[in-house]
Design a protein around this motif. Structure first.
Motif, PDB file in Angstrom:
ATOM      1  N   ASP A  14      -3.870  -3.594  -2.538  1.00 13.71           N
ATOM      2  CA  ASP A  14      -3.164  -4.678  -3.226  1.00 13.71           C
ATOM      3  C   ASP A  14      -2.917  -4.217  -4.665  1.00 13.71           C
ATOM      4  O   ASP A  14      -3.549  -4.669  -5.606  1.00 13.71           O
ATOM      5  CB  ASP A  14      -4.021  -5.955  -3.202  1.00 13.71           C
ATOM      6  CG  ASP A  14      -3.319  -7.102  -3.916  1.00 13.71           C
ATOM      7  OD1 ASP A  14      -2.079  -7.043  -4.082  1.00 13.71           O
ATOM      8  OD2 ASP A  14      -4.016  -8.054  -4.317  1.00 13.71           O
ATOM      9  N   ASP A  58      -0.595  -4.546  -6.923  1.00 12.71           N
ATOM     10  CA  ASP A  58      -0.163  -5.424  -8.013  1.00 12.71           C
ATOM     11  C   ASP A  58      -1.129  -6.595  -8.206  1.00 12.71           C
ATOM     12  O   ASP A  58      -0.851  -7.522  -8.965  1.00 12.71           O
ATOM     13  CB  ASP A  58       1.265  -5.934  -7.770  1.00 12.71           C
ATOM     14  CG  ASP A  58       1.372  -6.740  -6.479  1.00 12.71           C
ATOM     15  OD1 ASP A  58       0.348  -6.878  -5.767  1.00 12.71           O
ATOM     16  OD2 ASP A  58       2.473  -7.227  -6.182  1.00 12.71           O
ATOM     17  N   SER A  81      -1.890  -9.120  -6.472  1.00 12.83           N
ATOM     18  CA  SER A  81      -1.293 -10.423  -6.201  1.00 12.83           C
ATOM     19  C   SER A  81      -2.167 -11.246  -5.250  1.00 12.83           C
ATOM     20  O   SER A  81      -1.903 -12.417  -5.018  1.00 12.83           O
ATOM     21  CB  SER A  81       0.094 -10.229  -5.585  1.00 12.83           C
ATOM     22  OG  SER A  81      -0.014  -9.571  -4.336  1.00 12.83           O
ATOM     23  N   SER A 110      -2.354 -10.559  -2.130  1.00 13.22           N
ATOM     24  CA  SER A 110      -1.777 -10.403  -0.795  1.00 13.22           C
ATOM     25  C   SER A 110      -1.100  -9.034  -0.698  1.00 13.22           C
ATOM     26  O   SER A 110      -0.878  -8.361  -1.704  1.00 13.22           O
ATOM     27  CB  SER A 110      -0.775 -11.516  -0.505  1.00 13.22           C
ATOM     28  OG  SER A 110       0.319 -11.405  -1.388  1.00 13.22           O
ATOM     29  N   ILE A 111      -0.825  -8.665   0.539  1.00  7.25           N
ATOM     30  CA  ILE A 111      -0.243  -7.348   0.812  1.00  7.25           C
ATOM     31  C   ILE A 111       1.238  -7.514   1.129  1.00  7.25           C
ATOM     32  O   ILE A 111       1.597  -8.225   2.071  1.00  7.25           O
ATOM     33  CB  ILE A 111      -0.978  -6.696   2.015  1.00  7.25           C
ATOM     34  CG1 ILE A 111      -2.456  -6.453   1.699  1.00  7.25           C
ATOM     35  CG2 ILE A 111      -0.304  -5.402   2.442  1.00  7.25           C
ATOM     36  CD1 ILE A 111      -2.734  -5.403   0.645  1.00  7.25           C
ATOM     37  N   ASP A 112       2.078  -6.867   0.340  1.00  4.06           N
ATOM     38  CA  ASP A 112       3.513  -6.937   0.621  1.00  4.06           C
ATOM     39  C   ASP A 112       3.936  -5.726   1.466  1.00  4.06           C
ATOM     40  O   ASP A 112       3.101  -4.898   1.843  1.00  4.06           O
ATOM     41  CB  ASP A 112       4.328  -7.042  -0.668  1.00  4.06           C
ATOM     42  CG  ASP A 112       4.177  -5.811  -1.559  1.00  4.06           C
ATOM     43  OD1 ASP A 112       3.909  -4.713  -1.033  1.00  4.06           O
ATOM     44  OD2 ASP A 112       4.342  -5.947  -2.783  1.00  4.06           O
ATOM     45  N   GLU A 126       2.968  -2.245   0.148  1.00  5.85           N
ATOM     46  CA  GLU A 126       1.517  -2.059   0.168  1.00  5.85           C
ATOM     47  C   GLU A 126       1.037  -1.870   1.606  1.00  5.85           C
ATOM     48  O   GLU A 126       0.154  -1.046   1.879  1.00  5.85           O
ATOM     49  CB  GLU A 126       0.832  -3.269  -0.484  1.00  5.85           C
ATOM     50  CG  GLU A 126       1.098  -3.338  -1.983  1.00  5.85           C
ATOM     51  CD  GLU A 126       0.723  -4.671  -2.621  1.00  5.85           C
ATOM     52  OE1 GLU A 126       0.654  -4.723  -3.855  1.00  5.85           O
ATOM     53  OE2 GLU A 126       0.496  -5.656  -1.885  1.00  5.85           O
TER      54      GLU A 126
HETATM   55 CA   LIG Z   1       0.067  -7.294  -3.510  1.00  2.96          CA
END
Ligand SMILES: [Ca+2]
Ligand SMILES: [Ca+2]
Length: 129
Positions: free
Chosen positions: A35, A37, A39, A41-43, A46
């Protein structure tokens, strides 16, 4: 929980609990690592990097499929950013690992192709936890 119930007693004993705890800690570190950035959560990017690091080179459409299957659509300003949250990330990784292992088990000559019939397909999919 059954994967941590090593002695199959139906309950989680202390040693099994320690195993579970260590497992969760490890996964949390993995999650934080990818992760990038922060955030929560995983985009897509990522996710792609995480899976690549684990040795799974999924094509962009597959990454997209995993992302849309496991990402939560929470758009509240207070919730986690849209993307894959921790528990779903663990689940996605475990499923990809199990599916890949199942495929490798069938692809005995390791050429990336398998030919299976309906029965074998159903057996493979249904024998996954
Ligand atoms: Ca993230
Ligand atoms: Ca093959």
């Amino acid at each position: 929980m059954s994967m941590f119930d090593v002695d199959r007693s139906g309950t989680i004993g202390f040693n099994e609990f320690s195993g579970l705890w260590k497992y969760i800690k490890d996964w949390q570190n993995v999650f934080r690592h990818f992760d990038r950035d922060r955030s929560g959560s995983i985009d897509r990017n990522e996710l792609r990097d995480a899976l690549r690091q684990f040795g799974y080179n999924l094509s962009p459409p597959l990454i997209e499929l995993v992302q849309s299957k496991y990402a939560s659509n929470v758009t509240s300003a207070y919730g986690p950013a849209p993307g894959i949250t921790f528990d779903r990330f663990v689940r996605a990784c475990v499923v990809i690992k199990q599916l890949s292992a199942a495929f490798e088990g069938l692809d005995t000559d390791r050429d990336g192709w398998v030919q299976i019939n309906y029965d074998q397909f159903m057996q493979t999919v249904l024998s996954l936890p």
